[in-house]
Design an enzyme around this catalytic site. Structure first.
Site, PDB file in Angstrom:
ATOM      1  N   ASP A  55      -9.963  -2.435   6.606  1.00 28.98           N
ATOM      2  CA  ASP A  55      -9.503  -1.604   5.756  1.00 28.98           C
ATOM      3  C   ASP A  55      -9.740  -1.609   4.458  1.00 28.98           C
ATOM      4  O   ASP A  55     -10.272  -2.846   3.824  1.00 28.98           O
ATOM      5  CB  ASP A  55      -7.858  -1.243   6.074  1.00 28.98           C
ATOM      6  N   SER A 104      -7.336   4.007  -1.401  1.00 30.60           N
ATOM      7  CA  SER A 104      -6.784   2.845  -1.273  1.00 30.60           C
ATOM      8  C   SER A 104      -8.102   1.804  -1.613  1.00 30.60           C
ATOM      9  O   SER A 104      -7.877   0.682  -2.060  1.00 30.60           O
ATOM     10  CB  SER A 104      -6.323   2.241   0.128  1.00 30.60           C
ATOM     11  N   ASP A 136      -1.347   0.018  -4.799  1.00 30.72           N
ATOM     12  CA  ASP A 136      -2.742   0.691  -5.205  1.00 30.72           C
ATOM     13  C   ASP A 136      -2.434   2.184  -5.534  1.00 30.72           C
ATOM     14  O   ASP A 136      -3.144   2.711  -6.318  1.00 30.72           O
ATOM     15  CB  ASP A 136      -3.605   0.683  -4.090  1.00 30.72           C
ATOM     16  N   HIS A 137      -1.325   2.906  -5.164  1.00 36.51           N
ATOM     17  CA  HIS A 137      -0.846   4.260  -5.444  1.00 36.51           C
ATOM     18  C   HIS A 137       0.380   4.676  -4.729  1.00 36.51           C
ATOM     19  O   HIS A 137       0.795   3.783  -3.925  1.00 36.51           O
ATOM     20  CB  HIS A 137      -1.967   5.344  -5.210  1.00 36.51           C
ATOM     21  N   ASP A 148       0.914  -1.031  -0.012  1.00 37.47           N
ATOM     22  CA  ASP A 148       0.161   0.115   0.021  1.00 37.47           C
ATOM     23  C   ASP A 148       0.812   1.110  -0.115  1.00 37.47           C
ATOM     24  O   ASP A 148       1.536   1.521   1.031  1.00 37.47           O
ATOM     25  CB  ASP A 148      -0.958   0.045   1.125  1.00 37.47           C
TER      26      ASP A 148
END
Lengths: 192, 692
Positions: B309, B250, B536-537, B201
């Site tokens: 999450d 996310s 994810d980024h 993440d």
């Protein structure tokens, strides 16, 4: 990993502890707005006779067991007894008359925006003013100490739906200081 | 164990063949000669540029053959009118089935049926969107959100979606969009039985490089070793935008990989809609659901975060609100027959404990965060269309007990986890090792080395490392001869990058890479396995700006040294960390340490020194009192002030492309620059069609 080098420890000692308590240590960041009866301006000495120090870290058993949190024997044995506890007044967007919340670290509760999703620590307690049910206590910043009778067991604060595992009913001296502070704040507001 | 959602056709029947023979809508609106209305359609789902701008390209919504998704439209009728009938058409063929009870059960019309005084503004006649109402704010009071659930199409190619609604006065309104079915090459080679997705993440290229410098070191310009993820043979670059922003959070950042479609920020497994219910949004089928139904694969979800999450939930849960923890964890269990959930490990125990009082702040004595307010009950059409569990508002539910009742072995800490494998392997596994997010590697390793200050303060001194969790998860999942889909998330790379803690997030990458090594070894033993490592980024705009020109002792004496000790270019040299036997650096506080800047930073005070305590995690019921509240107060009046470029207290995600590396069967599919939704179709090709 040498996480606590002497040099670093020395550095940390210099930090004016905005986050320094809950394990019964001390704080150095009291504000001038805090009445003397609640102020924490230096390392606290032993509590007065008949009063027991309660630390937030002593409220639940550690390490945590396989399921939920469990109150400690120490918390249970102090039920109904006078305690002193040091923490931070939770800054509430919508204050509740006659009580406030005390947290082990600085925290705010945005009832209007966040509902109950504000993640106050589990050990946050409710502090009640027995003779001031209609009193809105002004925000106090920094560490404060409260002394009163501990009541163990789920307590719900009217209107907010908040529940705490324990509450403290303030001693007369502490309560008088807060009532005076509230009157002065109300008078200033009226004067404006 | 698994069951097929209603109306789904077997894969063999849908690949390369058009879905035909659906019961025709009893009164197909396309043939009605009723007059056009001034009413409008303000949203048509799945989203398309054809609907939004009139442009046929790019095609926004894409699906695998037979992948389920919902059709939905928001209609704004003329004043005084209501929607009385509707139908969807694909390539001019009606897909609505209102002529049959089963077909009707899969459709719905949602209007503002809440208290009119509360939900309709008396002056404007528009919806208010207030709590207790049905529709979002700003719609006409007579607006209708109409849905057709769980549609699928087999034929590859771009298809036209037409929607027609009829009003109470007989007039009608229509709208046109499009979507694409991405075909699967059935003769491309062997199929990937196991798919393992490693999601670091927030892990951009800088995060990977930092871990390599710290864990492997450099000599005369050459890396002395590679991270395991560096050894993967194929690497591409991923564009990470969400449906509504170049900068994703996310939830879509993960779910875009495993649905093939763009979600809006905060949303998981759904498209946006105009109702307030966070669990009724139009759904799109996850890779796990698709492959469980078609091939009987299992699902494993392993994270260092709270299991509710955004990233772990975006493997299996359908909701438009990533914060709805109670409903999210309930859905993990309730819909296990749809997803094949077999392993769930991470933090987040607070969502699994019964809360008899339905109040959470402060938490009840056992620490539960369960609440009715963020739980779920599905509407009839979703239940009928998807075969999903309806759910219930049940804050008093003992979810750990329910998992155990469903056959899951439960581990509350590492010792218990090891104990579960002492005499064999559990068939299903639940591990909840912290109340919310697990502690980070920096603090867990310190605990294992004898300094348990942080993990003890959090109340969880015996947490497993991610590589240990990964090994256990693969051990359980590999019992399914049909294979599995697994997510392994290094969650706190992002969380610590948000906090700009330059000593903690690099070690999260090191921990993450050690877990990747476990999976690579598994893939070597199981060559029908595909492993991808991605993010994810990017988070924080991290940049490795150089290295300290000062000793650690000097930094401690001068914590406000700021840029004066930043060695750039030649002065950076090669930082030399020493690894301990446990695989982590003996210390991150070395002479000449690696220095990291942040291009997406909030205000902070930089000392270049480690913080003894992690910055406060707002989701912990036991935040250590020594934890600084935010980077903008951490080291205040001690460190060098660095003004932020973004508002708020923390660094933010960025729109920068991120690297993806692949290993195993089908890895060659992952090269070049591609969209995050493309990854889904590459995984689908490998799992369903095969790859050389």
């Amino acid at each position: 990993m040498q996480r606590f080098t002497l040099a670093l420890a020395g550095l940390l000692a210099l930090i004016p502890a905005p986050f320094a308590h809950a394990n019964g240590a001390t704080g150095t960041s009291a504000t001038t707005h805090v009445p003397a009866a609640l102020a924490v301006t230096r390392r606290l000495g032993a509590p007065p006779a008949g009063v027991t120090e309660l630390k937030f870290a002593d409220m639940f058993k550690l390490p945590v067991g396989p399921k939920g949190l469990e109150p400690t024997d120490r918390l249970r044995t102090l039920d109904g007894k006078r305690v002193r506890i040091v923490g931070y007044m939770v800054q509430q967007e919508l204050p509740v008359a006659g009580s406030f919340m005390l947290s082990p670290l600085p925290a705010s509760a945005g009832d209007e925006d966040e509902s109950l999703a504000d993640d106050l620590p589990a050990s946050t307690i409710i502090v009640q003013l027995p003779n001031g049910p209609g009193t809105i206590v002004p925000d106090l910043h920094g560490l404060i100490r409260v002394t009163g009778v501990l009541h163990v067991g789920a307590t719900e604060v009217a209107r907010t739906e908040r529940v705490a595992a324990a509450r403290v009913t303030l001693d007369a001296r502490t309560e008088r200081a807060l009532l005076r502070l509230a009157r002065e704040a109300a008078a200033r507001k009226k004067a404006r | 164990m698994h069951r097929s959602p209603l109306f789904r056709r077997p894969l063999a029947a849908v690949i390369g063949n058009a879905l035909v023979g659906a019961a025709l809508f009893g009164t197909a609106l396309a043939g009605l000669a009723s007059p056009a209305s001034a009413a409008t359609v303000s949203r048509l789902t799945p989203p398309s540029e054809l609907f939004s701008s009139g442009q046929a390209a790019p095609v926004i919504a894409r699906f695998l053959p037979g992948q389920l998704f919902d059709l939905q439209a928001t209609v704004r009728p003329d004043a005084g009118q209501t929607v009385t009938n509707f139908s969807f058409y694909v390539d001019d063929q009606p897909v609505s089935q209102l002529g049959t009870p089963a077909g009707r059960a899969r459709t719905s019309i949602v209007t503002e049926t809440g208290d009119a005084a509360l939900c309709i503004d008396a002056d404007s006649g528009k919806t208010t969107g207030k709590s207790g109402c049905k529709l979002v704010a700003g719609l006409p009071g007579n607006a209708a959100v109409v849905s057709q659930r769980a549609y699928s199409k087999g034929a590859a190619g771009v298809h036209e979606l037409k929607f027609i609604a009829q009003m109470s006065d007989g007039t009608r309104v229509s709208a046109i969009g499009n979507f694409e079915i991405i075909g699967v090459d059935k003769d491309a080679g062997k199929t990937a039985k196991n798919i393992i997705v490693f999601l670091g993440d927030g892990m951009g290229a800088a995060h990977r490089t930092a871990a390599r410098i710290i864990a492997k070191g450099y000599a005369q310009g050459k890396a002395k070793g590679l991270l395991t993820m560096d050894t993967f043979p194929d690497t591409g670059m991923v564009m990470t935008a969400s449906l509504n922003s170049i900068v994703t959070d996310s939830a879509p950042g993960m779910q875009n990989y495993v649905t093939g479609n763009k979600a809006a920020n905060n949303q998981e497994g759904v498209f946006p809609d105009d109702t307030l219910d966070a669990f009724d949004n139009p759904r799109v089928e996850y890779l796990s659901e698709y492959l469980h139904t078609l091939q009987g694969k299992s699902l494993g979800v392993v994270t260092t975060a709270d299991v509710f999450d955004a990233t772990p939930a975006s493997m299996a849960v359908h909701t438009s609100a990533r914060g709805n923890g109670t409903g999210i964890v309930d859905q993990f269990l309730d819909d296990r027959d749809l997803t094949g959930l077999t392993v769930l490990m991470g933090g987040g125990r607070k969502w699994f404990l019964p809360n008899g009082g339905d109040s959470t702040s402060p938490q009840p004595a056992n620490g539960s965060q369960r609440r009715s307010a963020n739980d779920y009950v599905l509407p009839d059409d979703v239940v009928a269309g998807w075969g999903a569990s309806r759910g219930a508002l049940d804050p008093a539910r003992d979810l750990i007990a329910d998992f155990q009742g469903a056959g899951f072995a439960y581990a509350p800490d590492k010792s218990a986890l090891d104990g579960l494998f002492a005499h064999g392997r559990p068939k299903q596994l639940l591990g909840l090792f912290a109340y919310s997010n697990m502690n980070v590697a920096y603090d867990k390793i310190a605990g294992r080395r004898g300094d348990g200050t942080v993990v003890d303060a959090f109340g969880f001194p015996d947490q497993p490392m991610l590589d240990e969790m990964t090994a256990r998860a693969l051990d359980v999942l590999s019992q399914n001869r049909n294979g599995f889909v697994a997510l392994i998330e290094g969650a706190s790379i992002d969380k610590q990058a948000h906090l700009m803690d330059s000593d903690r997030w690099p070690l999260e990458v090191v921990e993450f890479d050690r877990a990747i090594a476990v999976a690579k070894a598994f893939a070597e033993d199981h060559p029908d396995t595909l492993v991808i490592v991605t993010a994810d980024h990017e988070c924080s705009g991290a940049a490795l700006i150089g290295a300290s020109t000062a000793t650690a002792a000097s930094l401690a004496e001068h914590p406000d040294a700021g840029s004066s000790i930043v060695g750039t270019y030649d002065a950076a040299k090669f930082p030399k960390y020493v690894l301990a036997d446990d695989g982590y650096p003996q210390s991150t506080n070395i002479d000449g340490k690696l220095l990291i800047g942040y291009g997406a930073n909030a205000d902070r005070y930089e000392t270049w020194l480690p913080s003894a305590f992690p910055t406060k995690d707002t989701q912990q019921p036991f935040p250590p009192s020594q934890s600084p509240a935010d980077p903008n107060v951490r080291n205040k009046d001690v460190g060098h002030f660095i003004a932020g470029q973004v508002p708020g207290d923390q660094a933010v995600h960025t729109a920068t492309d991120i690297p993806l590396s692949a290993y195993g069967l089908g890895s060659h599919l992952f090269h070049g620059v591609f969209d995050n939704t493309d990854v889904f179709f590459k995984l689908g090709q490998a799992a369903v069609g095969g790859a050389d």
